[in-house]
Design a protein around this motif. Sequence first.
Motif, PDB file in Angstrom:
ATOM      1  N   ARG A 160      35.068  -3.545  31.170  1.00 65.22           N
ATOM      2  CA  ARG A 160      35.561  -4.944  31.019  1.00 65.22           C
ATOM      3  C   ARG A 160      36.026  -5.334  29.734  1.00 65.22           C
ATOM      4  N   ALA A 161      36.985  -6.528  29.695  1.00 62.06           N
ATOM      5  CA  ALA A 161      37.397  -6.961  28.573  1.00 62.06           C
ATOM      6  C   ALA A 161      36.454  -6.924  27.237  1.00 62.06           C
ATOM      7  N   ALA A 162      34.879  -7.531  27.801  1.00 63.62           N
ATOM      8  CA  ALA A 162      34.059  -7.725  27.000  1.00 63.62           C
ATOM      9  C   ALA A 162      33.436  -6.301  26.219  1.00 63.62           C
ATOM     10  N   ASP A 163      33.513  -5.314  26.853  1.00 62.24           N
ATOM     11  CA  ASP A 163      32.942  -4.104  26.433  1.00 62.24           C
ATOM     12  C   ASP A 163      33.950  -3.491  25.429  1.00 62.24           C
ATOM     13  N   LEU A 164      35.440  -4.032  25.393  1.00 60.45           N
ATOM     14  CA  LEU A 164      36.140  -3.529  24.531  1.00 60.45           C
ATOM     15  C   LEU A 164      36.165  -4.607  23.288  1.00 60.45           C
ATOM     16  N   HIS A 165      35.257  -5.544  23.288  1.00 64.46           N
ATOM     17  CA  HIS A 165      35.319  -6.554  22.482  1.00 64.46           C
ATOM     18  C   HIS A 165      36.626  -7.332  22.236  1.00 64.46           C
ATOM     19  N   LEU A 166      37.429  -7.441  23.153  1.00 63.16           N
ATOM     20  CA  LEU A 166      38.347  -8.101  23.308  1.00 63.16           C
ATOM     21  C   LEU A 166      38.215  -9.535  24.352  1.00 63.16           C
ATOM     22  N   ALA A 167      38.814 -10.610  23.702  1.00 58.90           N
ATOM     23  CA  ALA A 167      38.554 -11.739  24.670  1.00 58.90           C
ATOM     24  C   ALA A 167      39.438 -11.797  25.930  1.00 58.90           C
ATOM     25  N   ASP A 168      38.913 -12.134  27.113  1.00 61.01           N
ATOM     26  CA  ASP A 168      39.593 -12.391  28.219  1.00 61.01           C
ATOM     27  C   ASP A 168      40.729 -13.275  27.950  1.00 61.01           C
ATOM     28  N   PRO A 169      41.900 -12.871  28.294  1.00 60.55           N
ATOM     29  CA  PRO A 169      43.131 -13.748  28.070  1.00 60.55           C
ATOM     30  C   PRO A 169      43.237 -14.899  28.728  1.00 60.55           C
ATOM     31  N   THR A 170      42.347 -14.985  29.955  1.00 60.58           N
ATOM     32  CA  THR A 170      42.659 -16.006  30.667  1.00 60.58           C
ATOM     33  C   THR A 170      41.636 -17.217  30.340  1.00 60.58           C
ATOM     34  N   LEU A 171      40.748 -16.698  29.463  1.00 57.91           N
ATOM     35  CA  LEU A 171      39.802 -17.853  29.067  1.00 57.91           C
ATOM     36  C   LEU A 171      39.932 -18.168  27.457  1.00 57.91           C
ATOM     37  N   GLN A 172      40.629 -17.365  26.720  1.00 58.30           N
ATOM     38  CA  GLN A 172      40.968 -17.696  25.310  1.00 58.30           C
ATOM     39  C   GLN A 172      42.080 -16.918  24.866  1.00 58.30           C
ATOM     40  N   PRO A 173      42.840 -17.520  24.077  1.00 60.16           N
ATOM     41  CA  PRO A 173      43.917 -16.885  23.254  1.00 60.16           C
ATOM     42  C   PRO A 173      43.464 -15.540  22.540  1.00 60.16           C
ATOM     43  N   GLN A 200      29.002  12.394  28.913  1.00 63.23           N
ATOM     44  CA  GLN A 200      28.761  11.911  30.156  1.00 63.23           C
ATOM     45  C   GLN A 200      28.375  10.392  30.056  1.00 63.23           C
ATOM     46  N   VAL A 201      29.472   9.687  30.520  1.00 63.02           N
ATOM     47  CA  VAL A 201      29.654   8.383  30.543  1.00 63.02           C
ATOM     48  C   VAL A 201      29.918   7.678  32.213  1.00 63.02           C
ATOM     49  N   ARG A 202      29.197   6.496  32.231  1.00 60.79           N
ATOM     50  CA  ARG A 202      29.789   6.112  33.777  1.00 60.79           C
ATOM     51  C   ARG A 202      30.900   5.347  34.136  1.00 60.79           C
ATOM     52  N   ALA A 203      31.544   4.985  32.926  1.00 60.97           N
ATOM     53  CA  ALA A 203      32.987   4.262  33.090  1.00 60.97           C
ATOM     54  C   ALA A 203      33.984   5.357  33.243  1.00 60.97           C
ATOM     55  N   ARG A 204      35.021   4.904  34.127  1.00 65.21           N
ATOM     56  CA  ARG A 204      35.732   5.681  34.949  1.00 65.21           C
ATOM     57  C   ARG A 204      37.376   5.166  34.837  1.00 65.21           C
ATOM     58  N   VAL A 234      31.028   4.275  25.818  1.00 67.12           N
ATOM     59  CA  VAL A 234      29.403   4.465  25.579  1.00 67.12           C
ATOM     60  C   VAL A 234      28.438   3.267  25.884  1.00 67.12           C
ATOM     61  N   VAL A 235      29.229   2.066  25.700  1.00 67.42           N
ATOM     62  CA  VAL A 235      28.304   0.837  25.718  1.00 67.42           C
ATOM     63  C   VAL A 235      28.264   0.304  27.107  1.00 67.42           C
ATOM     64  N   THR A 236      29.270   0.497  27.613  1.00 67.63           N
ATOM     65  CA  THR A 236      29.353  -0.156  29.165  1.00 67.63           C
ATOM     66  C   THR A 236      28.465   0.566  30.101  1.00 67.63           C
ATOM     67  N   GLU A 237      27.676  -0.303  31.154  1.00 65.27           N
ATOM     68  CA  GLU A 237      27.000   0.420  32.291  1.00 65.27           C
ATOM     69  C   GLU A 237      27.829   0.118  33.356  1.00 65.27           C
ATOM     70  N   GLN A 238      28.809  -0.240  33.384  1.00 64.45           N
ATOM     71  CA  GLN A 238      29.944  -0.272  34.688  1.00 64.45           C
ATOM     72  C   GLN A 238      30.630   1.000  34.913  1.00 64.45           C
ATOM     73  N   GLU A 239      31.106   0.925  35.983  1.00 63.54           N
ATOM     74  CA  GLU A 239      32.196   2.013  36.263  1.00 63.54           C
ATOM     75  C   GLU A 239      33.890   1.605  35.702  1.00 63.54           C
ATOM     76  N   LEU A 254      41.951   3.839  20.224  1.00 62.67           N
ATOM     77  CA  LEU A 254      41.195   4.762  20.471  1.00 62.67           C
ATOM     78  C   LEU A 254      39.618   4.390  20.190  1.00 62.67           C
ATOM     79  N   ASN A 255      39.474   3.668  19.205  1.00 60.01           N
ATOM     80  CA  ASN A 255      38.106   3.356  18.858  1.00 60.01           C
ATOM     81  C   ASN A 255      37.525   2.256  19.846  1.00 60.01           C
ATOM     82  N   ARG A 256      38.298   1.294  20.231  1.00 65.34           N
ATOM     83  CA  ARG A 256      37.626   0.519  20.955  1.00 65.34           C
ATOM     84  C   ARG A 256      37.292   1.080  22.395  1.00 65.34           C
ATOM     85  N   VAL A 257      38.187   1.961  22.979  1.00 67.13           N
ATOM     86  CA  VAL A 257      37.943   2.684  24.096  1.00 67.13           C
ATOM     87  C   VAL A 257      36.844   3.338  24.275  1.00 67.13           C
ATOM     88  N   ARG A 258      36.657   4.165  22.929  1.00 67.14           N
ATOM     89  CA  ARG A 258      35.329   5.020  22.841  1.00 67.14           C
ATOM     90  C   ARG A 258      34.239   4.242  22.770  1.00 67.14           C
TER      91      ARG A 258
END
Length: 444
Positions: free
Chosen positions: A375-388, A332-336, A367-372, A359-363
């Motif tokens: 976001r890039a930060a939930d994946l621990h990925l830098a937003d490419p528009t901000l940072q390479p 049961q997770v919020r993310a869809r 679990v951690v996100t509270e959003q539907e 697979l690991n990043r998505v799972r």
Amino acid sequence: MDVSNNEVGRCCVVWFGQPGSMERSTLAAGGWQLRVVAGDAPARIGLRGGDRVIGLVDLRALTDEQVAPLARLLEAHSELPLIALDGSRAVEHHPALERILARCGERLVSPVNPAQLAQALAACERNRADNAGDIERLVGASRPMLEVRATVHRYARVDLPVLITGETGTGKELAARALHDLSARRWRPFVAVNCGALSPSLVQSELFGHERGAFTGANARRLGLFETGNGGTVFLDEVGDLPADAQTSLLRVLQEGTLERVGSNQSVLVDVRVLAATHVDLEQAVEQGRFRQDLYYRLDVLRLDMPPLRVRGDDIELLARRALDEFRELHQVRARGFDPDARRAMRAHAWPGNVRELLNRVRRAAVVTEQELIRAADLHLADPTLQPAICLDDRREHAERQAVLDALRACGYNVSECARRLRVSRVTVYRLCRKHQLQLAALR
Ligand SMILES: Nc1ncnc2c1ncn2[C@@H]1O[C@H](COP(=O)(O)OP(=O)(O)O)[C@@H](O)[C@H]1O
Ligand SMILES: [Mg+2]
């Protein structure tokens, strides 16, 4: 692998014929339910979803008239793994029966002892669990993946070794299973072994077996993985990590189709298809004298290159969606879904760990996100528009280099000890040293 009989669903043996009382008690002791289909076979067998079922074809009292209906029944249940129990009569010249027998993964001879029966059921069950998928599990619609799937289909049909190359997490093992599942050997065992994870002192015995008394602690004869996989496929993962003596024995299996158990000088015939995978450059290993050249040529008859995830375009999002959907079915997770920045970040990321990393990043994000929308930060990925995205990779590379260097220092630059500390093979330590330009001789 451990076969436990008490997961969800029942374990059931459908016995086509008549089990004896010893056989009934062996099954009961192993936690197997028994269904007897005797005499005139019904048109279909009712199987409950979730049950794990194995069919046992008892040839002992089978009459010629019963063969054709039984063959039809079994063909209607092509998913059913089968074991045959031979009697004394020769019934094999019936073409329908030959088809049935060709499907039987194990063949026992009556009178069968409880241990043999239990072992055959366990082997059959293990195979069933391992082969639960096919090429459909190799998800991807990008051009490189379509090429991989076409190649897998082509290679599956010929009984030659395949060398599967590609970075870690690109699906080499999945491809090996698909090659087996699509081959004529699919009803026979698929045995996967990670050569890098075997202890050097036991590798010969693990792969080729040993006789009783071959070495201290060898209290009984033990079959190696090649004999266990007889008739089927043996998948040697990280084949570059195979020690020299095991390389020699493997060459013999490939050249002559024979092996010798440790502590024996008798040749045993084996019929296996060998698939091997490596994430290191075997040609380089050959040049450096760490891998036998003749063995390399024997393994590299057909080559399957698994493309890295970063060149698979839309597959990244496809795989991420699949991973999220599958996760949502179980938890049961919020993310869809993923927000546009996350999708961009996933495309820009270099995915050094490929599908496994995705697979690991998505799972984790699910679990951690509270959003539907993840976001890039939930994946621990830098937003490419901000940072390479490269920054993240640089950090990882740096951390890896530092970890190797620390381990080397801590054990006085002893490679074996360093490998133990890092829980990798010695070959991997050498590879990491090359990659990060750590010169052992100079450091020492
Ligand atoms: N094309 C793919 N589609 C779906 N899952 C994949 C795909 N490729 C790899 N995986 C999954 O990624 C993980 C790593 O795959 P694996 O075959 O073990 O990679 P490798 O042997 O190359 O390191 C496994 O969980 C596997 O199921
Ligand atoms: Mg692997």
